[in-house]
Design a protein around this motif. Structure first.
Motif, PDB file in Angstrom:
ATOM      1  N   GLU A  84      13.176 -14.544   9.521  1.00 22.92           N
ATOM      2  CA  GLU A  84      12.851 -13.445   8.628  1.00 22.92           C
ATOM      3  C   GLU A  84      13.801 -12.281   8.876  1.00 22.92           C
ATOM      4  O   GLU A  84      14.040 -11.898  10.018  1.00 22.92           O
ATOM      5  N   ALA A  85      14.342 -11.736   7.807  1.00 27.27           N
ATOM      6  CA  ALA A  85      15.269 -10.606   7.890  1.00 27.27           C
ATOM      7  C   ALA A  85      14.548  -9.314   7.545  1.00 27.27           C
ATOM      8  O   ALA A  85      13.488  -9.326   6.912  1.00 27.27           O
ATOM      9  N   GLU A  86      15.136  -8.200   7.969  1.00 26.23           N
ATOM     10  CA  GLU A  86      14.535  -6.901   7.693  1.00 26.23           C
ATOM     11  C   GLU A  86      14.888  -6.384   6.303  1.00 26.23           C
ATOM     12  O   GLU A  86      14.085  -5.720   5.654  1.00 26.23           O
ATOM     13  N   MET A  87      16.101  -6.716   5.840  1.00 29.31           N
ATOM     14  CA  MET A  87      16.613  -6.014   4.668  1.00 29.31           C
ATOM     15  C   MET A  87      17.731  -6.816   4.012  1.00 29.31           C
ATOM     16  O   MET A  87      18.448  -7.559   4.679  1.00 29.31           O
ATOM     17  N   SER A  88      17.867  -6.687   2.712  1.00 28.82           N
ATOM     18  CA  SER A  88      19.009  -7.224   1.976  1.00 28.82           C
ATOM     19  C   SER A  88      19.198  -6.382   0.728  1.00 28.82           C
ATOM     20  O   SER A  88      18.294  -6.289  -0.112  1.00 28.82           O
ATOM     21  N   GLY A  89      20.363  -5.776   0.591  1.00 29.30           N
ATOM     22  CA  GLY A  89      20.629  -4.958  -0.576  1.00 29.30           C
ATOM     23  C   GLY A  89      20.741  -5.789  -1.848  1.00 29.30           C
ATOM     24  O   GLY A  89      20.142  -5.470  -2.875  1.00 29.30           O
ATOM     25  N   ASN A  90      21.511  -6.880  -1.800  1.00 35.03           N
ATOM     26  CA  ASN A  90      21.607  -7.756  -2.960  1.00 35.03           C
ATOM     27  C   ASN A  90      20.265  -8.413  -3.247  1.00 35.03           C
ATOM     28  O   ASN A  90      19.870  -8.581  -4.408  1.00 35.03           O
ATOM     29  N   GLY A  91      19.559  -8.774  -2.192  1.00 34.04           N
ATOM     30  CA  GLY A  91      18.237  -9.366  -2.359  1.00 34.04           C
ATOM     31  C   GLY A  91      17.259  -8.399  -3.002  1.00 34.04           C
ATOM     32  O   GLY A  91      16.419  -8.804  -3.814  1.00 34.04           O
ATOM     33  N   PRO A 133       7.539   0.340 -14.242  1.00 39.00           N
ATOM     34  CA  PRO A 133       7.933   1.685 -13.812  1.00 39.00           C
ATOM     35  C   PRO A 133       7.795   2.724 -14.923  1.00 39.00           C
ATOM     36  O   PRO A 133       8.002   2.418 -16.100  1.00 39.00           O
ATOM     37  N   ARG A 134       7.403   3.927 -14.511  1.00 38.46           N
ATOM     38  CA  ARG A 134       7.452   5.061 -15.438  1.00 38.46           C
ATOM     39  C   ARG A 134       8.876   5.602 -15.393  1.00 38.46           C
ATOM     40  O   ARG A 134       9.299   6.138 -14.377  1.00 38.46           O
ATOM     41  N   GLY A 135       9.578   5.443 -16.471  1.00 40.08           N
ATOM     42  CA  GLY A 135      10.986   5.800 -16.446  1.00 40.08           C
ATOM     43  C   GLY A 135      11.806   4.664 -15.874  1.00 40.08           C
ATOM     44  O   GLY A 135      11.475   3.494 -16.050  1.00 40.08           O
ATOM     45  N   ASP A 136      12.871   5.012 -15.154  1.00 39.06           N
ATOM     46  CA  ASP A 136      13.770   3.974 -14.655  1.00 39.06           C
ATOM     47  C   ASP A 136      13.803   3.896 -13.129  1.00 39.06           C
ATOM     48  O   ASP A 136      14.670   3.209 -12.571  1.00 39.06           O
ATOM     49  N   GLU A 137      12.878   4.559 -12.428  1.00 41.47           N
ATOM     50  CA  GLU A 137      12.873   4.542 -10.975  1.00 41.47           C
ATOM     51  C   GLU A 137      11.513   4.116 -10.428  1.00 41.47           C
ATOM     52  O   GLU A 137      10.476   4.384 -11.046  1.00 41.47           O
ATOM     53  N   PHE A 138      11.526   3.462  -9.264  1.00 41.42           N
ATOM     54  CA  PHE A 138      10.305   3.163  -8.534  1.00 41.42           C
ATOM     55  C   PHE A 138      10.653   2.845  -7.085  1.00 41.42           C
ATOM     56  O   PHE A 138      11.831   2.821  -6.704  1.00 41.42           O
ATOM     57  N   ASP A 139       9.629   2.597  -6.258  1.00 40.42           N
ATOM     58  CA  ASP A 139       9.812   2.404  -4.822  1.00 40.42           C
ATOM     59  C   ASP A 139       9.558   0.958  -4.422  1.00 40.42           C
ATOM     60  O   ASP A 139       8.649   0.298  -4.951  1.00 40.42           O
ATOM     61  N   VAL A 140      10.345   0.492  -3.454  1.00 40.74           N
ATOM     62  CA  VAL A 140      10.208  -0.850  -2.899  1.00 40.74           C
ATOM     63  C   VAL A 140      10.003  -0.723  -1.391  1.00 40.74           C
ATOM     64  O   VAL A 140      10.784  -0.046  -0.707  1.00 40.74           O
ATOM     65  N   GLU A 141       8.977  -1.373  -0.877  1.00 43.44           N
ATOM     66  CA  GLU A 141       8.761  -1.414   0.570  1.00 43.44           C
ATOM     67  C   GLU A 141       9.554  -2.582   1.145  1.00 43.44           C
ATOM     68  O   GLU A 141       9.438  -3.712   0.679  1.00 43.44           O
ATOM     69  N   THR A 142      10.362  -2.302   2.158  1.00 39.64           N
ATOM     70  CA  THR A 142      11.165  -3.321   2.825  1.00 39.64           C
ATOM     71  C   THR A 142      10.948  -3.229   4.327  1.00 39.64           C
ATOM     72  O   THR A 142      10.309  -2.297   4.819  1.00 39.64           O
ATOM     73  N   GLY A 143      11.519  -4.171   5.046  1.00 34.60           N
ATOM     74  CA  GLY A 143      11.477  -4.106   6.500  1.00 34.60           C
ATOM     75  C   GLY A 143      12.239  -2.927   7.048  1.00 34.60           C
ATOM     76  O   GLY A 143      12.065  -2.552   8.209  1.00 34.60           O
ATOM     77  N   GLY A 144      13.085  -2.313   6.223  1.00 34.80           N
ATOM     78  CA  GLY A 144      13.833  -1.126   6.615  1.00 34.80           C
ATOM     79  C   GLY A 144      13.210   0.162   6.133  1.00 34.80           C
ATOM     80  O   GLY A 144      13.812   1.224   6.256  1.00 34.80           O
ATOM     81  N   GLY A 145      11.991   0.089   5.556  1.00 35.61           N
ATOM     82  CA  GLY A 145      11.306   1.280   5.071  1.00 35.61           C
ATOM     83  C   GLY A 145      11.100   1.231   3.565  1.00 35.61           C
ATOM     84  O   GLY A 145      11.420   0.237   2.902  1.00 35.61           O
ATOM     85  N   VAL A 146      10.546   2.305   3.012  1.00 32.51           N
ATOM     86  CA  VAL A 146      10.328   2.407   1.572  1.00 32.51           C
ATOM     87  C   VAL A 146      11.579   3.013   0.933  1.00 32.51           C
ATOM     88  O   VAL A 146      12.026   4.097   1.322  1.00 32.51           O
ATOM     89  N   LEU A 147      12.140   2.304  -0.044  1.00 28.27           N
ATOM     90  CA  LEU A 147      13.410   2.698  -0.642  1.00 28.27           C
ATOM     91  C   LEU A 147      13.270   2.852  -2.152  1.00 28.27           C
ATOM     92  O   LEU A 147      12.527   2.129  -2.797  1.00 28.27           O
ATOM     93  N   ARG A 148      14.008   3.799  -2.706  1.00 29.28           N
ATOM     94  CA  ARG A 148      13.955   4.103  -4.135  1.00 29.28           C
ATOM     95  C   ARG A 148      15.054   3.355  -4.873  1.00 29.28           C
ATOM     96  O   ARG A 148      16.189   3.273  -4.409  1.00 29.28           O
ATOM     97  N   ASP A 172       0.817  -1.211   0.000  1.00 32.39           N
ATOM     98  CA  ASP A 172       0.000   0.000   0.000  1.00 32.39           C
ATOM     99  C   ASP A 172       0.852   1.262   0.000  1.00 32.39           C
ATOM    100  O   ASP A 172       0.328   2.368  -0.117  1.00 32.39           O
ATOM    101  N   ARG A 173       2.170   1.096   0.128  1.00 33.96           N
ATOM    102  CA  ARG A 173       3.059   2.231   0.283  1.00 33.96           C
ATOM    103  C   ARG A 173       4.044   2.390  -0.859  1.00 33.96           C
ATOM    104  O   ARG A 173       4.703   3.423  -0.981  1.00 33.96           O
ATOM    105  N   ALA A 174       4.185   1.358  -1.692  1.00 33.20           N
ATOM    106  CA  ALA A 174       5.195   1.383  -2.748  1.00 33.20           C
ATOM    107  C   ALA A 174       4.694   0.543  -3.925  1.00 33.20           C
ATOM    108  O   ALA A 174       3.582   0.014  -3.909  1.00 33.20           O
ATOM    109  N   ASP A 175       5.544   0.405  -4.942  1.00 34.28           N
ATOM    110  CA  ASP A 175       5.162  -0.367  -6.128  1.00 34.28           C
ATOM    111  C   ASP A 175       5.158  -1.867  -5.863  1.00 34.28           C
ATOM    112  O   ASP A 175       4.439  -2.621  -6.515  1.00 34.28           O
TER     113      ASP A 175
END
Length: 279
Positions: free
Chosen positions: A66-73, A89-104, A51-54
């Motif tokens: 369960e882990a909070e976050m993985s950059g490679n993942g 995505p519109r263009g080349d950017e979008f948002d991902v919701e993770t256990g560490g927050g919403v990240l671009r 509900d917060r990201a793509d």
């Protein structure tokens, strides 16, 4: 249940479209990630509705935790979601919701498929209560002594949405007894939620090498959040400038952090194969 196996610099994951699925994911992760009797992988990643990201990422370690976050993942999830049409995505950017927050994230494509991802890893958390570390101290804590098996390690604790303890040494990281010391640091009483453990040698103001013992997994060929924590720790100690090439056993990652705001991680992502799990 269909899956795709992907990796980012050798840090490999089984990825599933879980938007309409309900399983005992923790148990399934341990079975699917088994390298002898399952698919094999460092973790299981779920592409979920958000509900917060793509798209939302859930990640389970190879031991089922369960882990909070993985950059490679997250790079693996991004490729899975874009190549599979889950995200357009519109263009080349979008948002991902993770256990560490919403990240671009920002994608690079070749022939219509994602080949690399530049990802915001969010800002580091340096307050010992947020990492967490069982000490009373003012952030940042650049030097923390951890005593294990007769060794006194001077580590820098950092959270990138998950806990890390970064240890710097002057000798090659390949020589470090990571399989002996890693599990002792992971389970040390100073880290109430356990910790990831990075061993790092700085090679110059813009270059370093790293090995990592991942919480709930063991040694892996790469760790995106660990690479980010290493960038933060190295800069806090005055060992590097604002950008760094980090060499890991699985390849090379690019890191950026100017001392404030988000850590930026850029790296490749590759699909290994596809399959169907009988469940």
């Amino acid at each position: 249940m269909k899956f795709v196996k992907l990796h980012g610099t050798g840090n490999d994951f089984v990825v599933v479209d879980a938007r309409a699925l309900d399983r005992e994911w923790s148990e399934l992760a341990a079975v699917m990630c088994d390298r002898h009797f399952g698919v094999g992988g460092d973790g299981l990643i779920l592409a979920c509705k958000s509900d917060r990201a793509d798209v939302r990422m859930r990640i389970f370690n190879a031991d089922g935790s369960e882990a909070e976050m993985s950059g490679n993942g997250m790079r693996c999830l991004v490729k899975f979601a874009v190549d599979g049409g889950i995200v357009a995505p519109r263009g080349d950017e979008f948002d991902v919701e993770t256990g560490g927050g919403v990240l671009r994230v920002r994608i690079t494509t070749e022939n219509g498929l994602v080949t690399s991802v530049r990802e915001s890893m969010g800002p580091p958390h340096l307050d010992p209560r947020e990492i967490p570390v069982a000490i009373e101290a003012v952030a940042p804590v650049t030097s923390l002594e951890v005593a294990v098996d007769g060794h006194r390690l001077d580590v820098t604790p950092v959270s990138m949405g998950n806990p890390h303890a970064v240890y710097f040494q002057s000798s090659p990281v390949a020589d470090y007894p990571l399989h002996d010391i890693g599990p002792l640091v992971e389970h040390h009483a100073l880290f109430p939620r356990r910790t990831n453990f990075e061993v790092v040698r700085v090679l110059g103001r813009d270059t370093a090498e790293m090995r990592v013992w991942e919480r709930g997994v063991g040694e892996t060929l790469s760790c995106g959040s660990g690479a980010s924590a290493t960038m933060v720790a190295a800069r806090l100690r005055g060992l590097v400038d604002n950008a760094m090439e980090l060499r890991v056993p699985g390849g090379v990652l690019q890191l950026e952090w100017d001392g404030e705001g988000d850590v930026i991680l850029t790296g490749p992502v590759v699909e290994s194969f596809r399959g169907e799990w009988p469940a």
